[in-house]
Scaffold this motif. Structure first.
Motif, mmCIF file in Angstrom:
data_model
loop_
_atom_site.group_PDB
_atom_site.id
_atom_site.type_symbol
_atom_site.label_atom_id
_atom_site.label_comp_id
_atom_site.label_asym_id
_atom_site.label_seq_id
_atom_site.Cartn_x
_atom_site.Cartn_y
_atom_site.Cartn_z
ATOM 1 N N PHE A 157 0.844 -1.200 0.000
ATOM 2 C CA PHE A 157 0.000 0.000 0.000
ATOM 3 C C PHE A 157 0.872 1.239 0.000
ATOM 4 N N ILE A 158 0.416 2.286 -0.694
ATOM 5 C CA ILE A 158 1.087 3.588 -0.695
ATOM 6 C C ILE A 158 0.021 4.670 -0.614
ATOM 7 N N ALA A 159 0.281 5.719 0.160
ATOM 8 C CA ALA A 159 -0.649 6.855 0.224
ATOM 9 C C ALA A 159 0.120 8.130 0.549
ATOM 10 N N PHE A 160 -0.353 9.239 -0.025
ATOM 11 C CA PHE A 160 0.190 10.565 0.278
ATOM 12 C C PHE A 160 -0.569 11.159 1.454
ATOM 13 N N SER A 161 0.102 12.034 2.219
ATOM 14 C CA SER A 161 -0.602 12.797 3.249
ATOM 15 C C SER A 161 -1.475 13.848 2.561
ATOM 16 N N ASN A 162 -2.430 14.407 3.290
ATOM 17 C CA ASN A 162 -3.363 15.378 2.716
ATOM 18 C C ASN A 162 -2.672 16.606 2.141
ATOM 19 N N ASP A 163 -1.488 16.959 2.674
ATOM 20 C CA ASP A 163 -0.774 18.139 2.194
ATOM 21 C C ASP A 163 0.353 17.798 1.206
ATOM 22 N N ASP A 164 0.443 16.562 0.757
ATOM 23 C CA ASP A 164 1.465 16.085 -0.189
ATOM 24 C C ASP A 164 2.883 16.165 0.358
ATOM 25 N N LYS A 165 3.060 16.335 1.646
ATOM 26 C CA LYS A 165 4.402 16.486 2.214
ATOM 27 C C LYS A 165 4.999 15.183 2.726
ATOM 28 N N ARG A 166 4.170 14.153 2.868
ATOM 29 C CA ARG A 166 4.651 12.864 3.362
ATOM 30 C C ARG A 166 4.070 11.732 2.511
ATOM 31 N N LEU A 167 4.792 10.623 2.506
ATOM 32 C CA LEU A 167 4.353 9.435 1.785
ATOM 33 C C LEU A 167 4.422 8.258 2.739
ATOM 34 N N MET A 168 3.325 7.530 2.870
ATOM 35 C CA MET A 168 3.298 6.340 3.708
ATOM 36 C C MET A 168 3.282 5.118 2.805
ATOM 37 N N SER A 169 4.132 4.162 3.138
ATOM 38 C CA SER A 169 4.110 2.892 2.409
ATOM 39 C C SER A 169 4.119 1.762 3.426
ATOM 40 N N ILE A 170 3.424 0.695 3.075
ATOM 41 C CA ILE A 170 3.339 -0.487 3.929
ATOM 42 C C ILE A 170 3.773 -1.678 3.093
ATOM 43 N N SER A 171 4.638 -2.505 3.678
ATOM 44 C CA SER A 171 5.060 -3.709 2.965
ATOM 45 C C SER A 171 4.241 -4.899 3.446
ATOM 46 N N GLU A 172 4.340 -5.995 2.715
ATOM 47 C CA GLU A 172 3.569 -7.191 3.034
ATOM 48 C C GLU A 172 3.865 -7.739 4.428
ATOM 49 N N ASP A 173 5.046 -7.453 4.964
ATOM 50 C CA ASP A 173 5.397 -7.937 6.293
ATOM 51 C C ASP A 173 4.909 -7.006 7.402
ATOM 52 N N GLY A 174 4.169 -5.953 7.041
ATOM 53 C CA GLY A 174 3.589 -5.053 8.031
ATOM 54 C C GLY A 174 4.454 -3.864 8.388
ATOM 55 N N VAL A 175 5.624 -3.726 7.784
ATOM 56 C CA VAL A 175 6.493 -2.586 8.069
ATOM 57 C C VAL A 175 5.897 -1.342 7.407
ATOM 58 N N ILE A 176 5.792 -0.263 8.185
ATOM 59 C CA ILE A 176 5.252 1.001 7.699
ATOM 60 C C ILE A 176 6.381 2.019 7.664
ATOM 61 N N LEU A 177 6.539 2.671 6.521
ATOM 62 C CA LEU A 177 7.511 3.748 6.390
ATOM 63 C C LEU A 177 6.759 5.039 6.082
ATOM 64 N N ILE A 178 7.127 6.088 6.769
ATOM 65 C CA ILE A 178 6.581 7.415 6.467
ATOM 66 C C ILE A 178 7.762 8.292 6.098
ATOM 67 N N ARG A 179 7.714 8.798 4.866
ATOM 68 C CA ARG A 179 8.814 9.595 4.331
ATOM 69 C C ARG A 179 8.396 11.043 4.221
ATOM 70 N N ASN A 180 9.291 11.942 4.566
ATOM 71 C CA ASN A 180 9.079 13.352 4.275
ATOM 72 C C ASN A 180 9.460 13.572 2.826
ATOM 73 N N LEU A 181 8.573 14.193 2.068
ATOM 74 C CA LEU A 181 8.809 14.418 0.644
ATOM 75 C C LEU A 181 9.162 15.874 0.418
ATOM 76 N N ASP A 182 10.154 16.112 -0.406
ATOM 77 C CA ASP A 182 10.485 17.461 -0.849
ATOM 78 C C ASP A 182 10.273 17.485 -2.337
ATOM 79 N N LEU A 183 9.048 17.783 -2.741
ATOM 80 C CA LEU A 183 8.677 17.698 -4.149
ATOM 81 C C LEU A 183 8.567 19.048 -4.818
ATOM 82 N N GLN A 184 9.067 20.091 -4.191
ATOM 83 C CA GLN A 184 8.951 21.442 -4.778
ATOM 84 C C GLN A 184 9.927 21.641 -5.900
#
Length: 184
Positions: A157-184
């Motif tokens: 699974f992958i999803a953006f935060s409401n303000d497009d500043k973070r990205l959450m990804s979940i792997s099949e083993d249940g590990v969740i990563l939340i990344r700060n995005l610098d997309l400007q």
């Protein structure tokens, strides 16, 4: 949006519906059907008039609405916009899209079935959909047991935060990563 496989081809159907609450009726306003060479797996709409989907290769199809019609017209055949990546989701603002490299190679045709991936690609929705960020480190530092389906670091699974500043990804083993995005 309806996607799938009919016969030996993939299928994309995008319909505009109008619901009349007072009469409790549903009316078909416009219907667009497109064929692809492979089965089509999922689809999504953006806030800025884009539709995206992907097939088994994986290749992604992106269509832009323009004046109530698709820019590609109604030729019943569309070509992929992004090769080798599968569409996952749009950001809430509609400025960005997330992709991976998940595919499907039919077992009935000698393939190995679902092809998972731990890669993430962020594309802009402007100027030809350029890739602006890449990640391939989901679970790379984890020590995991190799199970029946391999090491479970693959994206679920992958999803953006409401303000497009973070990205959450979940792997099949249940590990969740939340990344700060610098997309400007």
């Amino acid at each position: 949006g309806i996607v799938g496989k009919i016969g030996s081809n993939g299928y994309i159907n995008i319909a505009e519906l109008m619901f009349d609450e007072d009469k409790c009726t549903l009316e078909l306003i416009e219907n667009n059907e497109f064929d692809t060479s492979r089965a089509v797996w999922s689809c999504g709409f953006s806030i800025n008039n884009l539709f995206a989907s992907y097939d088994s290769d994986p290749d992604s199809y992106i269509l832009r609405f323009k004046d109530e019609m698709f820019e590609v017209g109604k030729n019943n055949n569309i070509v992929p916009s992004i090769l080798g990546e599968n569409f996952i989701c749009f950001s809430p603002s509609g400025k960005y899209m997330a992709f991976s490299k998940q595919a499907y190679h039919p077992i009935s045709l000698g393939g190995t079935g679902h092809q998972p991936s731990n890669k993430i690609f962020i594309h802009s929705t402007n100027n030809g959909f350029p890739c602006i960020k890449k990640y391939s480190d989901h679970g790379v530092n984890l020590v995991l047991n190799q199970g029946k389906y391999g090491i479970h670091r693959n994206l679920a699974f992958i999803a953006f935060s409401n303000d497009d500043k973070r990205l959450m990804s979940i792997s099949e083993d249940g590990v969740i990563l939340i990344r700060n995005l610098d997309l400007q």
